[in-house]
Design a protein around this motif. Structure first.
Motif, PDB file in Angstrom:
ATOM      1  N   GLY A 124       0.825  -1.193   0.000  1.00 48.56           N
ATOM      2  CA  GLY A 124       0.000   0.000   0.000  1.00 48.56           C
ATOM      3  C   GLY A 124       0.859   1.241   0.000  1.00 48.56           C
ATOM      4  O   GLY A 124       2.056   1.205   0.292  1.00 48.56           O
ATOM      5  N   GLY A 125       0.247   2.369  -0.339  1.00 48.98           N
ATOM      6  CA  GLY A 125       0.955   3.632  -0.302  1.00 48.98           C
ATOM      7  C   GLY A 125       1.484   4.087  -1.644  1.00 48.98           C
ATOM      8  O   GLY A 125       1.082   3.591  -2.701  1.00 48.98           O
ATOM      9  N   ALA A 126       2.426   5.021  -1.593  1.00 52.44           N
ATOM     10  CA  ALA A 126       2.908   5.697  -2.791  1.00 52.44           C
ATOM     11  C   ALA A 126       3.536   4.753  -3.807  1.00 52.44           C
ATOM     12  O   ALA A 126       3.357   4.907  -5.010  1.00 52.44           O
ATOM     13  CB  ALA A 126       3.912   6.789  -2.392  1.00 52.44           C
ATOM     14  N   ALA A 127       4.294   3.769  -3.329  1.00 48.89           N
ATOM     15  CA  ALA A 127       5.013   2.870  -4.233  1.00 48.89           C
ATOM     16  C   ALA A 127       4.341   1.508  -4.368  1.00 48.89           C
ATOM     17  O   ALA A 127       4.981   0.542  -4.791  1.00 48.89           O
ATOM     18  CB  ALA A 127       6.459   2.690  -3.769  1.00 48.89           C
ATOM     19  N   ALA A 128       3.050   1.423  -4.054  1.00 50.35           N
ATOM     20  CA  ALA A 128       2.356   0.135  -4.127  1.00 50.35           C
ATOM     21  C   ALA A 128       2.384  -0.442  -5.535  1.00 50.35           C
ATOM     22  O   ALA A 128       2.516  -1.657  -5.719  1.00 50.35           O
ATOM     23  CB  ALA A 128       0.918   0.287  -3.656  1.00 50.35           C
ATOM     24  N   SER A 129       2.256   0.419  -6.543  1.00 49.01           N
ATOM     25  CA  SER A 129       2.242  -0.073  -7.927  1.00 49.01           C
ATOM     26  C   SER A 129       3.597  -0.617  -8.355  1.00 49.01           C
ATOM     27  O   SER A 129       3.686  -1.394  -9.312  1.00 49.01           O
ATOM     28  CB  SER A 129       1.824   1.050  -8.881  1.00 49.01           C
ATOM     29  OG  SER A 129       2.722   2.140  -8.797  1.00 49.01           O
ATOM     30  N   LEU A 130       4.667  -0.224  -7.648  1.00 49.34           N
ATOM     31  CA  LEU A 130       5.993  -0.759  -7.940  1.00 49.34           C
ATOM     32  C   LEU A 130       6.255  -2.052  -7.176  1.00 49.34           C
ATOM     33  O   LEU A 130       6.893  -2.967  -7.695  1.00 49.34           O
ATOM     34  CB  LEU A 130       7.074   0.273  -7.576  1.00 49.34           C
ATOM     35  CG  LEU A 130       7.000   1.635  -8.256  1.00 49.34           C
ATOM     36  CD1 LEU A 130       8.091   2.551  -7.701  1.00 49.34           C
ATOM     37  CD2 LEU A 130       7.145   1.491  -9.760  1.00 49.34           C
ATOM     38  N   ILE A 131       5.771  -2.120  -5.936  1.00 54.61           N
ATOM     39  CA  ILE A 131       6.086  -3.252  -5.063  1.00 54.61           C
ATOM     40  C   ILE A 131       5.173  -4.443  -5.302  1.00 54.61           C
ATOM     41  O   ILE A 131       5.615  -5.597  -5.271  1.00 54.61           O
ATOM     42  CB  ILE A 131       6.009  -2.807  -3.580  1.00 54.61           C
ATOM     43  CG1 ILE A 131       7.069  -1.744  -3.295  1.00 54.61           C
ATOM     44  CG2 ILE A 131       6.185  -3.993  -2.645  1.00 54.61           C
ATOM     45  CD1 ILE A 131       6.979  -1.165  -1.892  1.00 54.61           C
ATOM     46  N   MET A 132       3.887  -4.202  -5.573  1.00 55.19           N
ATOM     47  CA  MET A 132       2.917  -5.300  -5.656  1.00 55.19           C
ATOM     48  C   MET A 132       3.229  -6.304  -6.766  1.00 55.19           C
ATOM     49  O   MET A 132       3.097  -7.517  -6.543  1.00 55.19           O
ATOM     50  CB  MET A 132       1.503  -4.733  -5.803  1.00 55.19           C
ATOM     51  CG  MET A 132       0.410  -5.742  -5.459  1.00 55.19           C
ATOM     52  SD  MET A 132       0.517  -6.318  -3.759  1.00 55.19           S
ATOM     53  CE  MET A 132       0.107  -8.047  -3.940  1.00 55.19           C
ATOM     54  N   PRO A 133       3.631  -5.881  -7.964  1.00 56.05           N
ATOM     55  CA  PRO A 133       3.985  -6.887  -8.978  1.00 56.05           C
ATOM     56  C   PRO A 133       5.145  -7.784  -8.546  1.00 56.05           C
ATOM     57  O   PRO A 133       5.158  -8.986  -8.854  1.00 56.05           O
ATOM     58  CB  PRO A 133       4.368  -6.036 -10.195  1.00 56.05           C
ATOM     59  CG  PRO A 133       3.654  -4.756  -9.996  1.00 56.05           C
ATOM     60  CD  PRO A 133       3.661  -4.517  -8.516  1.00 56.05           C
ATOM     61  N   PHE A 134       6.091  -7.208  -7.821  1.00 51.35           N
ATOM     62  CA  PHE A 134       7.215  -7.990  -7.297  1.00 51.35           C
ATOM     63  C   PHE A 134       6.726  -9.033  -6.291  1.00 51.35           C
ATOM     64  O   PHE A 134       7.152 -10.197  -6.321  1.00 51.35           O
ATOM     65  CB  PHE A 134       8.226  -7.039  -6.652  1.00 51.35           C
ATOM     66  CG  PHE A 134       9.382  -7.718  -5.981  1.00 51.35           C
ATOM     67  CD1 PHE A 134      10.372  -8.335  -6.725  1.00 51.35           C
ATOM     68  CD2 PHE A 134       9.477  -7.749  -4.601  1.00 51.35           C
ATOM     69  CE1 PHE A 134      11.448  -8.964  -6.104  1.00 51.35           C
ATOM     70  CE2 PHE A 134      10.534  -8.369  -3.967  1.00 51.35           C
ATOM     71  CZ  PHE A 134      11.526  -8.985  -4.724  1.00 51.35           C
ATOM     72  N   LEU A 135       5.805  -8.640  -5.399  1.00 51.69           N
ATOM     73  CA  LEU A 135       5.263  -9.587  -4.430  1.00 51.69           C
ATOM     74  C   LEU A 135       4.424 -10.665  -5.105  1.00 51.69           C
ATOM     75  O   LEU A 135       4.458 -11.837  -4.705  1.00 51.69           O
ATOM     76  CB  LEU A 135       4.416  -8.848  -3.390  1.00 51.69           C
ATOM     77  CG  LEU A 135       5.133  -7.830  -2.500  1.00 51.69           C
ATOM     78  CD1 LEU A 135       4.150  -7.233  -1.499  1.00 51.69           C
ATOM     79  CD2 LEU A 135       6.307  -8.462  -1.774  1.00 51.69           C
ATOM     80  N   ASP A 136       3.653 -10.279  -6.123  1.00 53.25           N
ATOM     81  CA  ASP A 136       2.860 -11.272  -6.852  1.00 53.25           C
ATOM     82  C   ASP A 136       3.742 -12.368  -7.425  1.00 53.25           C
ATOM     83  O   ASP A 136       3.375 -13.553  -7.419  1.00 53.25           O
ATOM     84  CB  ASP A 136       2.082 -10.600  -7.982  1.00 53.25           C
ATOM     85  CG  ASP A 136       0.796  -9.953  -7.500  1.00 53.25           C
ATOM     86  OD1 ASP A 136       0.277 -10.387  -6.458  1.00 53.25           O
ATOM     87  OD2 ASP A 136       0.321  -9.020  -8.165  1.00 53.25           O
ATOM     88  N   ASN A 137       4.901 -11.984  -7.915  1.00 56.99           N
ATOM     89  CA  ASN A 137       5.805 -12.952  -8.520  1.00 56.99           C
ATOM     90  C   ASN A 137       6.556 -13.773  -7.479  1.00 56.99           C
ATOM     91  O   ASN A 137       6.652 -14.995  -7.596  1.00 56.99           O
ATOM     92  CB  ASN A 137       6.791 -12.241  -9.444  1.00 56.99           C
ATOM     93  CG  ASN A 137       7.770 -13.187 -10.100  1.00 56.99           C
ATOM     94  OD1 ASN A 137       8.929 -13.259  -9.714  1.00 56.99           O
ATOM     95  ND2 ASN A 137       7.307 -13.915 -11.103  1.00 56.99           N
ATOM     96  N   GLN A 138       7.075 -13.107  -6.452  1.00 52.83           N
ATOM     97  CA  GLN A 138       7.961 -13.775  -5.503  1.00 52.83           C
ATOM     98  C   GLN A 138       7.233 -14.458  -4.341  1.00 52.83           C
ATOM     99  O   GLN A 138       7.749 -15.418  -3.772  1.00 52.83           O
ATOM    100  CB  GLN A 138       8.965 -12.758  -4.933  1.00 52.83           C
ATOM    101  CG  GLN A 138       9.916 -12.208  -5.966  1.00 52.83           C
ATOM    102  CD  GLN A 138      10.832 -13.273  -6.537  1.00 52.83           C
ATOM    103  OE1 GLN A 138      11.464 -14.029  -5.796  1.00 52.83           O
ATOM    104  NE2 GLN A 138      10.908 -13.349  -7.852  1.00 52.83           N
ATOM    105  N   VAL A 139       6.050 -13.961  -3.982  1.00 53.30           N
ATOM    106  CA  VAL A 139       5.307 -14.530  -2.854  1.00 53.30           C
ATOM    107  C   VAL A 139       4.129 -15.369  -3.333  1.00 53.30           C
ATOM    108  O   VAL A 139       3.904 -16.476  -2.837  1.00 53.30           O
ATOM    109  CB  VAL A 139       4.820 -13.415  -1.905  1.00 53.30           C
ATOM    110  CG1 VAL A 139       4.049 -14.009  -0.729  1.00 53.30           C
ATOM    111  CG2 VAL A 139       5.999 -12.599  -1.392  1.00 53.30           C
ATOM    112  N   ASN A 140       3.372 -14.844  -4.309  1.00 56.56           N
ATOM    113  CA  ASN A 140       2.233 -15.593  -4.849  1.00 56.56           C
ATOM    114  C   ASN A 140       2.625 -16.515  -5.997  1.00 56.56           C
ATOM    115  O   ASN A 140       1.765 -17.222  -6.539  1.00 56.56           O
ATOM    116  CB  ASN A 140       1.149 -14.615  -5.322  1.00 56.56           C
ATOM    117  CG  ASN A 140       0.473 -13.901  -4.162  1.00 56.56           C
ATOM    118  OD1 ASN A 140       0.345 -14.444  -3.067  1.00 56.56           O
ATOM    119  ND2 ASN A 140       0.044 -12.674  -4.396  1.00 56.56           N
ATOM    120  N   PHE A 141       3.880 -16.494  -6.413  1.00 56.73           N
ATOM    121  CA  PHE A 141       4.424 -17.374  -7.459  1.00 56.73           C
ATOM    122  C   PHE A 141       3.691 -17.241  -8.794  1.00 56.73           C
ATOM    123  O   PHE A 141       3.576 -18.210  -9.540  1.00 56.73           O
ATOM    124  CB  PHE A 141       4.423 -18.834  -7.001  1.00 56.73           C
ATOM    125  CG  PHE A 141       5.307 -19.098  -5.819  1.00 56.73           C
ATOM    126  CD1 PHE A 141       6.673 -19.235  -5.969  1.00 56.73           C
ATOM    127  CD2 PHE A 141       4.773 -19.191  -4.549  1.00 56.73           C
ATOM    128  CE1 PHE A 141       7.498 -19.466  -4.877  1.00 56.73           C
ATOM    129  CE2 PHE A 141       5.582 -19.424  -3.447  1.00 56.73           C
ATOM    130  CZ  PHE A 141       6.952 -19.560  -3.610  1.00 56.73           C
TER     131      PHE A 141
END
Length: 265
Positions: free
Chosen positions: A179-196
């Protein structure tokens, strides 16, 4: 500039106003003046639920436009501990957006969880706390808290539990959320690395016949490194994120706080 604050700057017969939006006059002499009570103080947060732990993290920069208000403004908090330091807390909360709303929301939820402990003689479960937070947000739906909230803890089975919210109380349990200002940068990374997502076994097929990588729960140390990598990347691309990284990790042994420096420019 003198004319802006003078007697006849914006009106014919009264003192002037220095509003960013000048009053507009309509037929009959009706004037409209706008008021916007919110501001965005920047920063970002993220949460990841593991097999037997939950991590909430946020940077410590607070901004107003291009100005840095402070380089240490925590966005993750312990909820429902025995004292003001959060001793023996089992629930953690992150808030990002309008800092004043975030502070009030955190204090209100903290008070409710502490009252529950005193009245019932046991700590509130993270599931019950998640529902209570939803009720608090929904109760302010006509003048909502201008924040993105993420709640974390361990469920009844000892597994990591993470709940993300919109400003009016809708929520769901998730594996990870930014969440927050950089959510659009961080969320795709988490989708790949955490949600596989979009991860496949090499040479397992062609096109849509590729075999997906097995979704193995992440270890704590590996997850902490992912969090650091996410924020290290975000500060390179977003001016409202930086200065320091604060992590709260919930395990069966309690809540541990970890602080790491980030770029300060």
């Amino acid at each position: 500039m003198a004319a802006l604050f003078g007697q006849d700057a914006l009106t014919d017969n009264g003192p002037g106003y220095a509003f960013s939006q000048a009053p507009s006059s309509a037929a009959g002499g009706i004037r409209e003046r706008s008021f916007y009570p919110y501001t965005d103080n920047g920063g970002s947060t993220l949460g990841i639920a593991g097999e037997d732990f939950t991590i909430l993290a946020g940077d410590t920069r607070s901004t107003s436009g291009y100005n840095i208000n402070t380089r240490y403004a925590p966005k993750v908090f312990k909820i429902g501990g025995d004292d003001s330091e959060g001793t023996n807390a089992t629930i953690i909360l992150s808030v990002v957006g309008f800092a004043a709303d975030g502070q009030i929301l955190k204090e209100r939820l903290d008070t409710i969880v502490k009252m529950y402990r005193y009245q019932h003689g046991k700590p509130m479960s993270v599931k019950a706390c998640a529902q209570r937070l939803s009720t608090i947000l929904y109760g302010k739906r006509f003048f909502p808290y201008y924040v993105h909230a993420i709640l974390g803890g361990l469920d009844e089975e000892g597994k990591g539990a993470l709940y993300s919210y919109d400003p009016v109380g809708s929520y769901e349990r998730e594996q990870c959320r930014a969440g927050g200002a950089a959510a659009s940068l961080i969320m795709p990374f988490l989708d790949n690395q955490v949600n596989f997502k979009n991860q496949y076994v090499p040479e397992s097929g062609e096109g849509h016949a590729l075999q997906e990588r097995p979704r193995v729960p992440l270890k704590r140390k590996e997850t902490e490194e992912l969090v650091r990598d996410a924020f290290t990347s975000a500060v390179e691309r977003h001016i409202e994120v930086g200065d320091g990284l604060q992590m709260l990790v919930v395990t069966k042994d309690g809540v541990e706080e970890i602080y790491s420096p980030l770029k300060r420019d």
